[in-house]
Design a protein around this motif. Structure first.
Motif, PDB file in Angstrom:
ATOM      1  N   ASN A 185      30.102  43.833  30.488  1.00  0.00           N
ATOM      2  CA  ASN A 185      29.814  42.457  30.102  1.00  0.00           C
ATOM      3  C   ASN A 185      29.180  42.326  28.722  1.00  0.00           C
ATOM      4  OD1 ASN A 185      30.739  40.809  32.304  1.00  0.00           O
ATOM      5  ND2 ASN A 185      29.116  41.678  33.558  1.00  0.00           N
TER       6      ASN A 185
ATOM      7  N   GLN B 108      30.431  41.913  25.958  1.00  0.00           N
ATOM      8  CA  GLN B 108      31.025  40.805  25.213  1.00  0.00           C
ATOM      9  C   GLN B 108      31.450  39.659  26.128  1.00  0.00           C
ATOM     10  OE1 GLN B 108      33.834  42.821  22.484  1.00  0.00           O
ATOM     11  NE2 GLN B 108      32.314  42.456  20.905  1.00  0.00           N
ATOM     12  N   ASN B 109      30.715  39.490  27.222  1.00  0.00           N
ATOM     13  CA  ASN B 109      30.869  38.307  28.074  1.00  0.00           C
ATOM     14  C   ASN B 109      29.953  37.256  27.445  1.00  0.00           C
ATOM     15  OD1 ASN B 109      30.634  36.349  30.052  1.00  0.00           O
ATOM     16  ND2 ASN B 109      30.735  37.825  31.737  1.00  0.00           N
ATOM     17  N   PHE B 110      30.537  36.530  26.487  1.00  0.00           N
ATOM     18  CA  PHE B 110      29.697  35.728  25.603  1.00  0.00           C
ATOM     19  C   PHE B 110      28.996  34.578  26.323  1.00  0.00           C
ATOM     20  CE2 PHE B 110      33.024  37.653  22.853  1.00  0.00           C
ATOM     21  CZ  PHE B 110      32.190  38.537  22.190  1.00  0.00           C
TER      22      PHE B 110
ATOM     23  N   ARG C 240      33.833  28.549  18.107  1.00  0.00           N
ATOM     24  CA  ARG C 240      34.010  28.978  19.492  1.00  0.00           C
ATOM     25  C   ARG C 240      34.877  28.053  20.337  1.00  0.00           C
ATOM     26  NH1 ARG C 240      27.941  30.820  20.911  1.00  0.00           N
ATOM     27  NH2 ARG C 240      28.875  31.421  22.906  1.00  0.00           N
TER      28      ARG C 240
ATOM     29  N   MET D 208      36.953  31.868  30.277  1.00  0.00           N
ATOM     30  CA  MET D 208      35.950  32.881  29.943  1.00  0.00           C
ATOM     31  C   MET D 208      34.847  33.007  30.972  1.00  0.00           C
ATOM     32  SD  MET D 208      35.408  32.514  25.878  1.00  0.00           S
ATOM     33  CE  MET D 208      33.964  33.570  25.869  1.00  0.00           C
TER      34      MET D 208
ATOM     35  N   ARG E  48      38.258  41.255  26.853  1.00  0.00           N
ATOM     36  CA  ARG E  48      36.829  41.527  27.048  1.00  0.00           C
ATOM     37  C   ARG E  48      36.365  41.184  28.461  1.00  0.00           C
ATOM     38  NH1 ARG E  48      37.992  40.835  22.152  1.00  0.00           N
ATOM     39  NH2 ARG E  48      37.047  42.088  20.497  1.00  0.00           N
ATOM     40  N   ASN E  49      37.191  40.473  29.208  1.00  0.00           N
ATOM     41  CA  ASN E  49      36.849  40.128  30.590  1.00  0.00           C
ATOM     42  C   ASN E  49      37.693  40.858  31.622  1.00  0.00           C
ATOM     43  OD1 ASN E  49      34.638  38.275  30.445  1.00  0.00           O
ATOM     44  ND2 ASN E  49      36.018  36.794  29.503  1.00  0.00           N
TER      45      ASN E  49
END
Lengths: 348, 348, 348, 348
Positions: free
Chosen positions: A188, A190-192, B141, B167, B187-188
């Motif tokens: 996680n 980069q689990n923004f 974003r 996300m 990233r997820n």
């Protein structure tokens, strides 16, 4: 930002590049060399700007000259950040922090017994997972809130701050209720959305480096948290993914001194995940401390062959006590304050 | 599972290993060779079991013999999965699917204009990001829900299904309301809570491979979704992280035929992220189709040097139309049905 | 070269940097920005110079602005290099080259039979190893000179140029006597003495990319050969080493179009080593040709389960003939001249 | 070796696999489980055999159960190898060995002065390169034999054994004449002809790990040397190539304890190459010693900004002396004998 112009650029290309720089509200500064023309972009850098210039005709390469993170950088703050994590324990600033405990919280009795064992050996922070990230949907995924309750009770009883992993914004309230330090796992990093969410709390956050996280990305992930107003970020190096298959991960010892040079945040080493093999945990723990880590996170289990997760990298109580004795020797040799971990360096 | 006994095992070690196998409810089958004794574990494998055996005294190595994923495997289902994604478009099963559009939804007019351009060139699915994962907290974003509304409107107007990234579990309802396909970003890939959540919907899900995701982990991530009851999973190869710095990512073409051999799920190629450089997108797109990919995802922008994100890897409308013409030629040469993408192979 | 000065540089640091630049015979060009001072170094770059500046006090980073290779670059020569390799066959320049044959030369009859089979299927260059690099000292290491004699005889008989690997400067004369193309293997890409030695011959040299060879290093290795006076260099992409364990190597398709953009040298794809699995060779071969490779190198064996080396990635004669038919289709679709390989694109 | 049969194997496949095993002179041992049939291959393993079985119809996977190296393994020899390298210095076996000196031998005076400086600081072996592997053909490539003569003279004068790199079999005689320890560089770890050649001498050989060398390959490379009759092999970890670009290489600290577990050979750490940045050399050196390395190799230069090679990772005399003092503290803390390096642990 610096733009290198291709020697094959067409006559109008440079004018076009300069116009685009000025359109962005910055200034251009030309420098015509023998081999290449270089254009300095005066004004603040941004990630989008890099892409903008890369696609312009006649551009050969674009170089960033400022680091993309600010608040977590040494430039921004020269002194080491020291974080109070509860029960009188601090992370950063000379004192060695040792987080230890089972990978998963398995039941009430087990976490209490584990807490007693790791405290007796010198650990000053208790770890335990209630929400477990598992590669397979068929693996044990943790006790959830009931596990958190056991963990918090064990911490209170033993007077130790506790740390546990938060995997999703939907559990943030319950995790905050029970834990002293929130752990953000490698998967996680980069689990923004999660980073934003923990940034809005004031809890200490331990941010693990992703399996393929570059140092710069890791510091940017920390920047996400700090930018939301939470300065209490602890970094944790836990091994990276490389071509080597002899271990689960490759502990990146270079990262320890480099991150301490680039940032004022404390750095913890996790040799359990960093190696994935119990036999390598102690030597790598010693190496990390010798290289300047502010502390350790170690997985401990009374019977690793019955652990509900991560048995192969867990130390028995006895091995953990041995690790603490030898780490204390190394810590003393590099001038660390080991009073907090309660192991005499001479006790070996 | 197979346990290899170390030649240095103590006399009682084998008995102990056998007892631990039986304690786990499985049976042991010994085979004494000249160089090594091998113990077969009869009964189902599990990830914890691997760790359990690895830490027993006398064990040299442990080998898994069954794959850890089931529902997504070819063994479980021999025929290719074909997924209806709306507006009469399917992914998998011979027909080429082409998802194209801007990285980010920038405003209403822009997404409409982009949709028209990519449809005219032959794309049959519209892409656009409303929630953008960005390495830096200071980057753009996404427009959020308002962007989703523009995207959905453009899809309706142009009669194209749309795809957008989700996300976090907290946006799942709003994303489901507007999109035809949910994208889970690289990233997820191991954001397991998010996988569970999309597994509980029946929306088609496109699951991107993580930067350092091994094929087995990627298929296990797909298994998470299918195990929750949602069989509509599309895989997407988007490049992996390697030592090479000449491109942002290294497109892994080997993954295309291997995943199609191991799994019945369709596989899309994303050469925009797979290279990170607009000049490499077309050749790698052709390569991916020649190697058997079920379709493409391509970032397109009218003015890449003004894109709010990913400009360096975005194609102009004109370049995208050229890509479609040359991809159609290759697709025809490998026996793909390209009627859906509306480009005559001979149109080059 | 560009030097970025640290914001924490001491007052005299810039003077000192400028003095060191001038001491090296170059000129300094200062540009004072809001966030950083930048110093352009006017004069030719060199690898030592990078290190020189990196260690000076006050230097934050150093950026090279010119590429370190010259003779192999597109800047130096815009047109594609086309190499005559004997028997009327050329590599580069539109025509598809296909090198095929067994991994090792096993005996006289076998190499003749292999040569006939691969020629019948459309290959125009015969490969076979007489000196084999093997990870283990206990593996079969090739027939040596006697093998070379068989290979040369088979090439003469079938009117095909031959290619074989050279592993050491001590075999250069004997290898040159028998072969048309010298192969430098991946493990020797940076065996600089060997590169110098083949650079002093005028034989065509096929230079494989190292397992962890960056594009820039690969082109510099080619530069070694060309700098010694031998312009006949063919590059060969054969897969790189990554974290993925599902295949022996990861074929890097991005490298094909990038190398063709950066250099005028021809590029061959080796999907046998690039995948290590016979089932993946054909799709990756098609992908490489679609992406622009100038040809293929393929390992072929009549009975892969009896091959003395590399059986797992060898194609049977029948599979190879099938590969040639489908590759011809793809090659035709991307506008390649396939007359040399003798397979009609419509023959599928 | 263990063969896992695919659940989709055709009826005759198992008979065919068994026949192929018996044809190879080994025996088959079947074990029919619920999920998979497993075939044990009784008799010695070999690399070719793996490939042989992998291509047979009905085979799902093949697992090696014995390690491919023998002579260098702990199984073969339980005690640590201790190597006499001349002038009374030994490597392995408790005593710390420190090899230091300039990257390149630059001239006679410089190597003498360097030798004095590193000896005064506590180094007991002198390093210096006369043949330099350089990525670029235009970089300084060493003084050759004349450099070797200076190095040998400095070693004699200071009573220190010397180490220098051998790059090709053609220089083996001249290098052996002047050096006490032959270094095989990372780029030549799998230059098998060179390994054979040094295996035929009786000189101590220091074998560096390749940039992408797996532990097993590294030990097999050592096996090449020992199999030729030369048991005097020293391993050297010098960093591996990963995705991280913040340093030239990533020092792999896990390798130190693992190699010492798998092999009886001594292991030296090279933090100069392992980091590529002078500021990281000291912390990583301390980490490597804490993790169990038998010694260090460090690049030292009086004026790193004037070094002919590797300036960015070279330590000044002063920094090197500081490193020796702090390393001595750590070495003492982990029970190393530091009498040889002549630095009192308390001297800090």
């Amino acid at each position: 930002m610096i733009i290198v112009v291709s020697p094959e650029a067409a006559p109008g290309d440079i004018d076009h590049i300069v116009a685009r720089i000025e359109e962005s509200g910055r200034q251009a500064h030309l420098s015509v060399g023998a081999e290449r023309t270089i254009i300095g972009v005066i004004g603040s850098d941004s990630p989008e700007l890099l892409d903008t210039f890369l696609v312009l005709p006649g551009v050969e390469s674009v170089h960033q000259v400022t680091k993309p993170y600010r608040l977590v950088s040494r430039e921004f703050r020269g002194d080491d950040t020291v974080i109070e994590v509860g029960h009188g324990v601090t992370v950063g600033g000379g004192e060695l922090a040792v987080m230890a405990g089972p990978c998963s919280i398995e039941n009430e009795e087990h976490i209490f017994e584990s807490a007693q064992a790791v405290k007796a050996a010198g650990a000053n922070i208790l770890r335990g997972g209630a929400y477990k990230p598992r590669s397979s949907p068929y693996a044990f995924r943790g006790l959830g809130e009931v596990g958190l309750r056991y963990l918090a009770a064990a911490g209170r009883e033993l007077d130790m701050p506790v740390i546990t992993e938060l995997m999703s914004t939907s559990e943030i309230d319950v995790v905050c209720e029970y834990t002293d330090i929130i752990q953000i796992g490698a998967r996680n990093m980069q689990n923004f959305m999660l980073l934003d969410a923990v940034g809005k709390t004031r809890k200490p956050v331990m941010l693990k480096r992703a399996l393929s996280g570059q140092i710069e990305e890791w510091l940017l992930a920390a920047e996400y948290i700090v930018a939301q107003g939470n300065p209490n970020v602890i970094l944790c190096e836990r091994g990276i993914r490389t071509f080597e298959t002899a271990y689960r991960n490759t502990f990146d010892i270079n990262a320890i001194p480099l991150v301490k040079e680039l940032s004022h945040l404390p750095v913890i080493a996790d040799p359990s995940h960093g190696t994935g093999k119990f036999g390598l945990v102690e030597p790598v723990a010693k190496g990390a401390i010798a290289a300047g880590a502010d502390g350790l996170m170690i997985e401990v289990h009374d019977r690793p062959d019955h652990a509900l997760s991560d048995g192969a990298q867990s130390l028995t109580y006895e091995r953990f006590a041995g690790l603490m004795r030898s780490v204390a020797q190394v810590a003393a040799a590099v001038g660390r304050d080991i009073s907090a971990v309660g192991v005499a360096a001479g006790a070996r």
